[in-house]
Design a protein around this motif. Structure first.
Motif, short mmCIF file in Angstrom:
data_model
loop_
_atom_site.label_atom_id
_atom_site.label_comp_id
_atom_site.label_asym_id
_atom_site.label_seq_id
_atom_site.Cartn_x
_atom_site.Cartn_y
_atom_site.Cartn_z
N PHE A 46 0.82 -1.21 0.00
CA PHE A 46 0.00 0.00 0.00
C PHE A 46 0.85 1.26 0.00
O PHE A 46 1.86 1.34 0.71
N PHE A 50 -0.06 5.37 0.52
CA PHE A 50 -1.15 6.30 0.80
C PHE A 50 -0.74 7.73 0.49
O PHE A 50 0.45 8.05 0.44
N ASP A 60 -1.11 10.24 2.53
CA ASP A 60 -0.43 10.84 3.69
C ASP A 60 0.55 9.85 4.34
O ASP A 60 0.73 9.82 5.54
N ASN A 79 1.33 7.45 6.02
CA ASN A 79 0.99 6.46 7.04
C ASN A 79 2.18 5.62 7.50
O ASN A 79 2.08 4.41 7.66
N LEU A 80 3.30 6.29 7.70
CA LEU A 80 4.43 5.58 8.32
C LEU A 80 4.20 5.55 9.82
O LEU A 80 3.49 6.39 10.36
N LEU A 81 4.81 4.59 10.49
CA LEU A 81 4.66 4.52 11.95
C LEU A 81 5.74 5.42 12.58
O LEU A 81 6.93 5.17 12.39
N ASP A 82 5.32 6.42 13.29
CA ASP A 82 6.32 7.42 13.70
C ASP A 82 7.10 7.01 14.95
O ASP A 82 7.98 7.75 15.38
N ARG A 127 8.48 0.31 1.75
CA ARG A 127 7.71 -0.57 2.63
C ARG A 127 6.72 -1.40 1.83
O ARG A 127 6.48 -2.58 2.11
#
Lengths: 255, 677
Positions: free
Chosen positions: A90, A92, A94, A96-99, A157
């Motif tokens: 996927f 996106f 925005d 949507n990485l895990l911060d 990713r």
């Protein structure tokens, strides 16, 4: 070429019995392996809903979607996670990485879930990061890097586990034009060199001109379908603009 | 990797919700220290009554555990909502739901375990503070020593694990049931109704104010009759209070809008428009939570005040009730056995035996007619002692003798009643008719000589020794049994009496029986008046008892109120801070429009100030008149000044804790807003 994805007369309704909104009203199409397909349409035309249905984020009201002859509308809840991580990638709008994770960890996360060996993970992540030009920021956190870098990280990713299908929802929506171009070049290269199949939703004709096939949606139906064939990107771009002016709505004034 | 993720998430969560984390930690510390104290051997050995302390604390801890559960549940719901997108990403990436939920559980176990650990460390420190306070109350020497109570520890851990476990499991289920689509788009869903419209807003607002006023007046009316409090009226007051508060907070946001937004002049003044739009929409969606907090605040403030009133009463009555170390009443005037024992077992400084006479009630009772003191004279008689006895009693506690001529009388009363009696004398002349004879009131004394039950009720009269024959002729027998105990013995000893002395004396005397006939409820009955009825009193024993109750009441009240205030303030803080993301955008717009940071911080301060002020506004306004009214039934022993002092003290503590949370929220909020603009 074999059909990778087959969408077979799907419908998606929202709302109650008295007030039904048909977000998708009977759409069928198929995608071959190695294609870079774009989905265009005005807002409210159903393009994101279509993407959500294909990506198993949303359910269809009727119809079937097959990925390599497997009906993904019938996958039960226990198997869905495994299906997603083995078949889909996927990207996106925005990111949507895990911060709480570094860039490297964000990219490696899926591999660790798939129980890939530690040594292989390191190599794979670094190799891909090098290709995408983000090898120097691997130890940074997402909030420390630019939008373009974040999106390239998201691309890494998405493709690290060699998914059969990459789903991109307005991937350049939050980027400046230079970063957008850079990203699209990368996607194109992935598509051509690695034969990755990409399904991209966009409303930007320039962005769409990178695809080799475009579906136009209007009011939940397929309005038109064009292929790039042997056209140059410039010709294909003009071709898209022609269709869009026919489509009306938000695109009336693009020229 | 998932483990690493859990750990980092836990760290981030604890930092983002640092106020919540600290509150939970302190709450655990308080629970542990109070349970520790209640189970402490040092404490339970202080007095027989301290056994109750254990029970009270355990019961209160359960209530507190529920309140903390409420806070944790509320916060977790919030956190889950905030992180819904994150959970959606996990699912989209193909992480199994069971892994996601176990990650969530792990995160919370890490946070919970750290809070528990710090809480217990804090609790051990608090325990030392608390026990030295208790020892100070009982005037016992105490040295700090490191002890540990496994019972208290286990109980604390049990409470915590139960609360936390249930909530985690509940939320785990929620995650397992969640759908990616809903999680991914939950932010969009919430914005559907920013402002709920309340119909007939003005009418509801007016009605709520009326209800609140009604409750104040009903309370005032109910408690003006002294201790004859009507349960029904209290219930009416309570219901109108609670309904009033809820309606008030439901309608207040409309009122704010009306006041600030629909009036152009106020609307465009300074930052009013932005500020009150923000507030009104927040208060509107928060009205039920705010009302609940307000009701809780009313309960905390009134409860704390009542507990302090009770403590004042205990302390003051102690002085009034027990001026002498040993006080004994009998029906026959035979004190030989008592004196024998007392002389043998203690060092007598001085002692005196005398008789108290009972006469028909005098018109002086009129002086107390509007007070609760009147109830204390339920037996409808007055009592007289002769001057020589009176002077002897005065001398025993260090007062000089007084003189009195034959037609004069002294009224010896308690300090809270002396005002009323002086006022009565001023209005009606300083003469009093007793036994159909007119006496001149020479003076009104408020020396404590046991005029609350031992020597008469509220006041007794003193006459010249020459008059006593006349009084004797007019003596009546009371219809209340204790009044036949007209022979008194008072003793002062060199050393203070103790519980053990009292117990010994009682068991020594118990060989006697005091069969007695009295008319009670209109029926003649024979009683076995035993010592426990209060015929033998020892100050030392009573002081121990009083101090126990004092300790139990004040510690329990502080325990519960502190935690409840903290929990409520945390709730408000979390509400504001978790919204700071949303506000960040709004404030960014302001900044882009050209507002500087100083002005922005000013608006933030104002916003949070009003937000914290609203839920305490009604409780503060309404609890003062209510506490003053309730104070009425304590007027026997508690002065008006003390009631005011209590109110100030309670508000002091309340505002101290509350404003710490307010400041912390303001600072954190500013930090959040200014962080990435």
């Amino acid at each position: 070429m074999e059909n990778l994805l087959v969408v077979d007369s799907i419908q998606k309704y929202y709302g109650s019995k008295e007030n039904i909104t048909k977000a998708i009203n009977d759409i069928s199409f198929s995608v071959n392996s190695g294609e870079f397909i774009g989905i265009m349409g005005a807002s409210g035309s159903g393009k994101t809903t279509l993407l959500n249905c294909i990506s198993t984020i949303d359910n269809v009201s009727s119809g079937h979607i097959y990925l390599e002859n497997k009906d993904i509308t019938k996958i039960n809840d226990e198997d869905i996670a495994k299906f997603r991580r083995e078949n889909l990638g996927f990207i996106f709008q925005d990111f949507n990485l895990l911060d709480t994770l570094t860039v490297e960890e964000n990219i490696a996360l899926i591999l660790t879930i798939n129980k890939v060996l530690q040594k292989d993970i390191d190599n794979k992540v670094f190799e891909l990061a090098l290709k995408l030009g983000i090898d120097d920021i691997l130890n940074k956190y997402p909030y420390q890097i630019s939008g373009g870098q974040r999106q390239r990280c998201a691309v890494a990713r998405a493709i690290i586990n060699n998914p059969k299908l990459i789903l991109a929802d307005e991937p350049t929506g939050a980027l400046d034009s230079k970063s957008a171009r850079q990203l699209l070049d990368i996607l194109k290269e992935m598509n051509e060199k690695l034969k990755v199949t990409i399904l991209m939703v966009t409303h930007d004709p320039f962005c769409a001109s990178y695809c080799n096939k475009i579906l136009f949606l209007k009011d939940g139906r397929i309005f038109n379908k064009i292929e790039k064939g042997d056209k140059t990107q410039k010709e294909f771009y003009n071709n898209i603009l022609d269709v869009l002016s026919l489509l009306g709505g938000d695109f009336r004034d693009v020229r | 990797m998932l483990g690493k993720l859990s750990f980092r998430n836990a760290k981030r969560q604890a930092l983002n919700y640092i106020i919540y984390f600290i509150t939970v930690t302190i709450s655990i510390g308080l629970i542990f220290s109070f349970n520790f104290l209640a189970f402490s051997k040092d404490v339970s050995e202080l007095s027989n009554q301290m056994e109750y302390f254990k029970q009270v604390i355990v019961i209160l801890s359960i209530i507190i555990a529920f309140s903390i559960a409420w806070l944790i549940n509320y916060t977790m719901k919030f956190i889950l909502e905030k992180r819904s997108k994150e959970f959606a990403i996990y699912q989209i990436l193909g992480i199994e739901k069971k892994d996601i939920s176990s990650m969530f559980v792990k995160e919370n176990i890490i946070i919970g375990a750290i809070a528990l650990m710090f809480g217990i460390l804090l609790g051990m420190f608090l325990y030392q503070v608390l026990i030295s306070i208790v020892m100070n109350i009982f005037k016992q020497p105490y040295q700090i020593n490191i002890v540990f109570s496994y019972k208290a520890l286990l109980l604390t851990i049990l409470y915590f694990v139960l609360i936390y476990g249930i909530i985690i499991l509940k939320n785990r289920k929620k995650i397992k049931k969640s759908k990616v689509y809903e999680l991914l788009y939950s932010e969009k869903q919430n914005e559907n109704h920013v402002m709920r419209k309340v119909k007939y807003n003005k009418i509801i607002f007016a009605f709520s104010v009326i209800l609140l006023l009604v409750s104040i007046f009903v309370v005032k009316y109910t408690f003006s009759f002294g201790s004859n409090v009507s349960f029904n009226l209290v219930l009416i007051a309570l219901i109108s209070l609670i309904v009033g508060i809820y309606l008030f907070y439901i309608s207040i946001s409309g009122f704010i809008l009306d006041f600030y937004i629909n009036n152009k002049r106020r609307k465009y003044k300074n930052s009013n428009m932005f500020l009150y739009r923000n507030l009104a929409s927040k208060v509107n969606t928060m009205s039920i939570t705010m009302s609940t907090l307000a009701v809780m605040f009313v309960i905390i403030i009134i409860g704390l005040n009542i507990s302090m009133l009770m403590n004042n009463m205990l302390n003051n009555e102690m002085e009034i009730l027990y001026p002498f170390e040993i006080m004994i009443s009998t029906t026959d005037g035979d004190f030989t056995k008592y004196k024998e024992y007392i002389k043998k077992n203690s060092d007598v400084v001085n002692m005196h035996e005398y008789k108290i006479y009972t006469i028909e009630q005098t018109p002086l009772i009129e002086a107390l007619k509007d007070t609760s003191l009147r109830d204390r004279k339920y037996n409808k008689v007055d009592n007289v002692i002769k001057l020589s006895d009176y002077n002897k009693l005065r001398e025993m506690i260090g007062y000089s003798s007084v003189e009195l001529s034959n037609d004069e009388i002294i009224v010896n009363t308690i300090s809270t009643a002396s005002n009323y009696i002086n006022k009565y004398i001023k209005e009606n002349g300083n003469y009093i008719t007793a036994c159909n004879k007119k006496y001149k009131i020479k003076q009104v004394e408020d020396i404590n000589l046991g005029q609350l039950g031992f020597n008469g009720f509220v006041y007794f009269f003193v006459v010249n020794d020459n008059e006593i024959e006349f009084i004797k002729e007019n003596e009546i027998s009371s219809d209340y049994l204790s009044n036949n105990l007209e022979y008194k013995l008072v003793v002062n000893t060199k050393e203070k009496t103790t519980q053990a002395f009292y117990d010994d004396l009682c068991s020594y005397i118990k060989t006697y029986h005091f069969p007695q006939v009295g008319i009670y409820d209109g029926i003649e009955k024979e009683y076995d008046v035993e010592i426990s009825l209060g015929n033998v009193l020892s100050r030392g024993q009573r002081i121990g008892e009083t101090k126990s109750f004092y300790t139990i009441i004040s510690f329990s009240a502080i325990y519960v109120s502190l935690i409840l205030i903290m929990i409520s303030a945390t709730l408000l803080a979390i509400q504001q801070l978790s919204e700071s993301e949303k506000y960040k955008y709004r404030y960014k717009v302001l900044k882009d429009l050209g507002m500087d940071e100083m002005d922005m911080n000013k608006i933030i301060f104002k916003q949070i100030f009003i937000y914290f002020l609203l839920p305490i506004l009604i409780p503060v306004l309404i609890s003062v008149p209510i506490v003053l009214s309730i104070g009425n039934i304590f007027t026997l022993a508690v002065t008006y000044k003390e009631i005011i002092k209590n109110i100030c003290f309670v508000f002091g503590i309340f505002f101290l804790v509350y404003s710490i949370y307010f400041v912390a929220t303001d600072v954190q909020f500013e930090k959040n807003i200014n962080e990435e603009i």
